[in-house]
Write a protein that holds these residues in place. Structure first.
Motif, PDB file in Angstrom:
ATOM      1  N   TRP A 178       0.820  -1.219   0.000  1.00 53.21           N
ATOM      2  CA  TRP A 178       0.000   0.000   0.000  1.00 53.21           C
ATOM      3  C   TRP A 178       0.845   1.255   0.000  1.00 53.21           C
TER       4      TRP A 178
ATOM      5  N   TRP B  13       2.067  -3.534 -11.960  1.00 53.87           N
ATOM      6  CA  TRP B  13       1.835  -4.978 -11.870  1.00 53.87           C
ATOM      7  C   TRP B  13       2.532  -5.579 -10.641  1.00 53.87           C
TER       8      TRP B  13
ATOM      9  N   LEU C 282      -0.945  -7.084  -3.559  1.00 51.77           N
ATOM     10  CA  LEU C 282      -2.069  -6.519  -2.819  1.00 51.77           C
ATOM     11  C   LEU C 282      -3.072  -7.583  -2.404  1.00 51.77           C
ATOM     12  N   ASP C 283      -3.068  -8.702  -3.141  1.00 49.19           N
ATOM     13  CA  ASP C 283      -3.976  -9.783  -2.805  1.00 49.19           C
ATOM     14  C   ASP C 283      -5.420  -9.308  -2.818  1.00 49.19           C
ATOM     15  N   SER C 284      -5.744  -8.490  -3.823  1.00 46.47           N
ATOM     16  CA  SER C 284      -7.119  -8.043  -3.973  1.00 46.47           C
ATOM     17  C   SER C 284      -7.924  -9.115  -4.679  1.00 46.47           C
ATOM     18  N   ARG C 285      -9.231  -9.069  -4.481  1.00 47.88           N
ATOM     19  CA  ARG C 285     -10.054 -10.040  -5.205  1.00 47.88           C
ATOM     20  C   ARG C 285     -10.294  -9.595  -6.642  1.00 47.88           C
ATOM     21  N   LEU C 286      -9.911  -8.370  -6.958  1.00 46.62           N
ATOM     22  CA  LEU C 286     -10.077  -7.874  -8.320  1.00 46.62           C
ATOM     23  C   LEU C 286      -9.039  -8.500  -9.235  1.00 46.62           C
ATOM     24  N   ASP C 287      -9.399  -8.602 -10.498  1.00 47.76           N
ATOM     25  CA  ASP C 287      -8.457  -9.126 -11.487  1.00 47.76           C
ATOM     26  C   ASP C 287      -7.235  -8.215 -11.553  1.00 47.76           C
TER      27      ASP C 287
ATOM     28  N   HIS D  37      -4.793  -7.738 -13.779  1.00 51.25           N
ATOM     29  CA  HIS D  37      -4.598  -7.022 -15.045  1.00 51.25           C
ATOM     30  C   HIS D  37      -5.521  -5.807 -15.125  1.00 51.25           C
ATOM     31  N   MET D  38      -6.776  -6.016 -14.819  1.00 53.69           N
ATOM     32  CA  MET D  38      -7.728  -4.908 -14.862  1.00 53.69           C
ATOM     33  C   MET D  38      -7.409  -3.858 -13.806  1.00 53.69           C
ATOM     34  N   LEU D  39      -6.941  -4.323 -12.669  1.00 54.44           N
ATOM     35  CA  LEU D  39      -6.644  -3.367 -11.597  1.00 54.44           C
ATOM     36  C   LEU D  39      -5.462  -2.471 -11.981  1.00 54.44           C
TER      37      LEU D  39
ATOM     38  N   PHE E 142      -8.458   3.333  -1.736  1.00 57.40           N
ATOM     39  CA  PHE E 142      -8.455   2.783  -0.382  1.00 57.40           C
ATOM     40  C   PHE E 142      -9.749   3.080   0.366  1.00 57.40           C
TER      41      PHE E 142
ATOM     42  N   LYS F 136      -4.752   0.469   6.268  1.00 57.20           N
ATOM     43  CA  LYS F 136      -4.671   1.266   5.047  1.00 57.20           C
ATOM     44  C   LYS F 136      -4.355   2.717   5.345  1.00 57.20           C
TER      45      LYS F 136
END
Lengths: 216, 216
Positions: free
Chosen positions: A83, A135, A141-146, A148-150, A193, A211
């Motif tokens: 972060w 990248w 970040l271990d986000s649930r979002l994709d 590449h898209m993020l 955030f 955060k």
DNA sequence: GTCTATATAAGGATAGAC
DNA sequence: GTCTATCCTTATATAGAC
């Protein structure tokens, strides 16, 4: 020594003075005459240094990338939590986009280039490094979002406001301060955030553990 | 009645067939000869319908906007909660951006137009409606984020991935499905509402009260 | 390395016949 | 309304002198 050693090769000086031209008007909008006039040469002289306009243009972009690379390298990329690194990245790139308008506009011309082959080549020069920087952060970040898209979203959140700034000026809610890179960075970080949470009844203005918050 | 009533005025047919040309190559990249050839006229005939290339270009953009207006109006804008409207807007615009590549690219050309006066005029045609649609929604969201910046962020989150899609293809993590407008819309909504929260230890995958989740 | 001069093509725009 | 023919300008690129 004979006289003064030339500070820079003439070739580089041609590239340098071509950057703002191509940045402003794009490949089709700049003629060899324009370039020659900008540096005080005859158009024919350009063909001593470059085989044709296409190659000149490609080297202009490559040159602009090298120039901005120094500034890019000033953006911390290997330290701290993901972060913190993301925050540093956003701040650094917001400043770069605000400072180096030529770089920003050359990127736009690459995005819109109708010549697919040239576009891909130039994207390798410019966009790949930018993408990989983000990248590397996003993957941690271990986000649930994709991821590449993020990455694209984060880059877009910084670049898009800069790329449309000349138009946003005339839209509701505009304030000159919003063009400030620090202001932009804070907004992007807040959005990423804090998102749309705060100010809502259910969650109040609480922050989520771990955060950073830039504002306040 | 004499013979067949002309389906459309020739003038409109010129505009129609010019749209993809200007969308692909921009103002400087398209010649009057190109346009004439595309519709099967002599270049001179164009000057019967339009005073010059500049005016033709402006009307081409205006025409493309009118065409896409029908699709835009299909996007619900006055019903439901602000969140639901935002969700509907994002979904609708993601589909529009994916479907109407010409509209998307004309927008890019406007963003990068070096002629400030023309840029402002065209931005009034195209960008203002788009901005105001989102502005109306954002003003009801009562977010702590600056509304002007938030509008630009939302628009950018949808448009930027589409505008860079030909480059993103070559970046890490790319999957063809990501070009799907539904996929894009879901990502943007997830990011705006769920943000980077879910998947983290502190908050788990919980959703914040009152916010829709498209995925799952 | 840079110039002048020029070849060659492409582009915007107009005149006048039909 | 559209064409042919054409004018004038701009553009990329080359040749050859210096």
């Amino acid at each position: 020594m004979t006289a003064v050693i030339p500070r820079k090769k003439k070739r580089d000086r041609i590239l340098e003075s071509s950057v703002p031209l191509f940045a402003l008007r794009g490949y089709h909008g700049v003629s060899m005459r324009d370039i020659a006039a900008a540096i005080g040469l005859s158009p024919a002289a350009l063909y001593y240094h470059f085989p044709d306009k296409e190659q000149l243009y490609i080297e202009v972009v490559a040159h602009a990338v090298r120039e901005s690379a120094a500034m890019r390298k000033g953006i911390p990329n290997g330290l701290g939590s993901p972060w913190g690194r993301l925050e540093a990245f956003v701040a650094g790139y917001a400043r770069l986009a605000a400072t180096d308008r030529n770089f920003l506009r050359l990127l736009q011309w690459i995005f819109i280039d109708g010549d697919a082959e040239r576009q891909q080549k130039l994207a390798e020069y410019v966009f790949r490094d930018l993408f990989l920087d983000v990248w590397g952060i996003v993957c941690e970040l271990d986000s649930r979002l994709d991821p590449h898209m993020l990455v694209i979203s984060i880059i877009g959140l910084v670049l898009f406001p800069c790329q449309t700034s000349s138009i946003n000026r005339f839209m509701p809610g505009y304030r000159p301060q919003l063009e400030n890179p620090e202001e932009l960075a804070r907004h992007v970080i807040d959005l990423l955030f804090g998102c749309l949470d705060a100010g809502k009844g259910a969650t109040g203005s609480q922050n989520v553990a771990g955060k950073p918050l830039l504002n306040g």
